[in-house]
Design an enzyme around this catalytic site. Structure first.
Site, mmCIF file in Angstrom:
data_model
loop_
_atom_site.group_PDB
_atom_site.id
_atom_site.type_symbol
_atom_site.label_atom_id
_atom_site.label_comp_id
_atom_site.label_asym_id
_atom_site.label_seq_id
_atom_site.Cartn_x
_atom_site.Cartn_y
_atom_site.Cartn_z
ATOM 1 N N HIS A 135 -56.907 33.424 -14.271
ATOM 2 C CA HIS A 135 -57.934 33.312 -13.158
ATOM 3 C C HIS A 135 -57.238 32.552 -12.144
ATOM 4 O O HIS A 135 -57.920 31.996 -11.160
ATOM 5 C CB HIS A 135 -58.911 32.288 -13.820
ATOM 6 N N SER A 161 -45.236 39.244 14.005
ATOM 7 C CA SER A 161 -46.565 39.336 14.644
ATOM 8 C C SER A 161 -46.306 39.458 16.294
ATOM 9 O O SER A 161 -45.332 38.758 16.798
ATOM 10 C CB SER A 161 -47.275 38.324 14.332
ATOM 11 N N LYS A 185 -44.858 33.929 12.503
ATOM 12 C CA LYS A 185 -45.309 34.973 11.441
ATOM 13 C C LYS A 185 -44.035 35.829 11.004
ATOM 14 O O LYS A 185 -43.367 36.382 11.656
ATOM 15 C CB LYS A 185 -46.303 35.906 12.065
ATOM 16 N N GLU A 225 -47.412 44.873 1.106
ATOM 17 C CA GLU A 225 -48.832 45.059 1.551
ATOM 18 C C GLU A 225 -49.027 46.672 1.896
ATOM 19 O O GLU A 225 -49.972 47.084 1.396
ATOM 20 C CB GLU A 225 -49.044 44.531 2.880
#
Ligand code: ARG
Length: 456
Positions: free
Chosen positions: A157, A278, A284, A291
């Site tokens: 979980h 970024s 970043k 992804e």
């Protein structure tokens, strides 16, 4: 107007847009090598069987070899008017060697031709994908071997559950990838049978030798029903279903790598070569590769659904609808190959932040189950032990303490069965190493597993 190979029956030229709309050459040209391979074997068989003269077969084979060279040298102009790869090659053959080229298609149809081409093509791609899968398995195994000291939190979980050996976690993906390989090998066996000889759908009136052809082309046998031979695309669907499951596995690994490389988890660092920055936020470093693999899973599922829907309710035998099988299949192959290739390298170069993993593993009362198991070994039924430890954890939450920090007196408040040796059971190492049975996370179990994998 380009002379159509099927022009005899027609009096009007094909509408230009219809020509473009119905053509598949733009995407099926990638089958050229397999189309030529199939045609060469077919021509040789026609010669051997006396259906055409041996010299004619030789001429056809020489012509096809020349076409292959032209295509590989980038000197072949594919024509939309000639619709597909089969007719592009056949028309060029006739151009090169004259009317004898027109004998190649004796007893054959594009329906069985395309069925054999896709199989030859897919078989090669499958063998390549099996290699990529092996390589990814190798990367996971190597990372597991190199990080046997690292303990991480295991989650259920997405809540801290029990400590795990990081290697054990990596090897769980090895299991998934190994099952994917086995699925792929299974389906390869099922589809490696030769459909040529089915003709358009009913078979052929010529005395062809299908068994000889199958052997020449590396098939394990021949298809048993001509109608099924030209109607079946199960193998493409099976492949896309294998691919869907594989991508589902990669998407789960992707998701974990993305989470783990976030500042909040900070468990791993992906190599710079697999990330980008970024354009606005200088701090970043984005995990683009996982992804994208996670994202590409969607198109692979989509391709499976496209194929299933494409084939749904189609009457036998061949229907032009089936030309639509190629793009989803090709896209799936490209996506799977790209994802596997990049993942194998990325895993290899990934750095583990073992201290952070360890700190996180110690949080969240991850050794609570070990205290319960301890009480069980001292004679308490598990349900009662669960209750005891539940209360202990609540006490820890209220007092801001961790389980190993409790004094013996505090432990004994919850159960008099607990003795001083409890501290030997609540360290991360003790928790992990207690799970020794095959398939468990104990270091010795994981080492046994790694040794076993080396032998296979
Ligand atoms: N380009 C076609 C396909 O990929 C080849 C088979 C065409 N057969 C036919 N009868 N039109 O499906």
């Amino acid at each position: 107007m380009t002379q159509k190979l099927w022009g005899g029956r027609f009096t009007q030229p094909t509408d230009k847009f219809v020509e473009e709309f119905t053509a598949s050459i733009e995407f099926d040209q990638r089958l050229y090598r397999y189309d030529i391979q199939g045609s060469k074997a077919y021509a040789e068989m026609l010669g051997r069987q006396g259906i055409i003269a041996v010299e004619e077969a030789d001429q056809i084979i020489t012509g096809l070899n020349g076409i292959l060279e032209d295509i590989e040298a980038g000197q072949f102009e594919f024509s939309v008017a000639l619709e597909d790869i089969h007719m592009n090659i056949e028309a060029r053959l006739i151009e090169r060697i004259g009317t004898v080229g027109g004998k190649l298609h004796t007893g054959r149809s594009r329906n069985d031709q395309v069925a054999v081409d896709i199989r030859l093509y897919l078989r090669d791609e499958i063998d390549m994908i099996l290699d990529y899968l092996k390589k990814l398995e190798g990367s996971l195994i190597q990372q597991a071997e190199e990080n046997l000291d690292v303990i991480m939190p295991g989650f259920t979980h997405l809540q801290t559950a029990q400590p795990l050996l990081y290697s054990h976690h990596l090897l769980s993906y090895r299991e998934m990838i190994a099952r994917d390989s086995s699925r792929l090998r299974d389906l390869r066996v099922r589809f490696n049978v030769m459909p040529l000889g089915a003709g358009a759908l009913a078979g052929t009136t010529f005395p062809i030798d299908r068994e000889w052809l199958a052997e020449q082309l590396g098939f394990d046998g021949v298809t048993r029903n001509s109608i099924d031979s030209v109607s079946d695309r199960d193998f493409a669907i099976e492949f896309c279903s294998f691919a869907g499951i594989l991508m589902m596995h990669l998407s789960r690994l992707s998701e974990e790598l993305i989470l783990w490389s976030s500042a909040d988890f900070d468990f791993i660092e992906l190599s710079d070569s697999f990330c980008t920055g970024s354009s606005i936020m200088p701090q970043k470093k984005n995990p683009d590769v996982p992804e994208l693999v996670r994202g590409k899973t969607g198109r692979v599922y989509g391709n499976l659904i496209s194929l299933l829907t494409l084939m749904k309710s189609l009457p036998l035998a061949y229907n032009k609808d089936m030309q639509e099988d190629k793009e989803p299949l090709f896209d799936t192959i490209d996506t799977v190959k790209g994802s596997l290739k990049i993942f194998a390298d990325m895993i290899m170069e990934m750095k583990v932040k073992s201290d952070n993993m360890r700190i996180a593993a110690a949080r969240g009362f991850s050794t609570a189950t070990d205290v319960a198991d301890y009480c069980v070994r001292k004679g308490l039924p598990f349900r009662q032990a669960h209750e005891v430890v539940g209360k202990t954890v609540r006490y820890c939450v209220e007092t801001g303490k961790d389980i190993p920090e409790l004094s013996l007196a505090e432990f004994q408040e919850f159960s008099p069965l607990i003795e001083a040796d409890i501290y030997d059971f609540v360290t991360l190492e003790a928790s992990v190493n207690a799970r020794k049975a095959t398939g468990g996370t104990a270091r010795e179990a994981v080492e046994r597993e790694l040794a076993r994998l080396k032998l296979t």
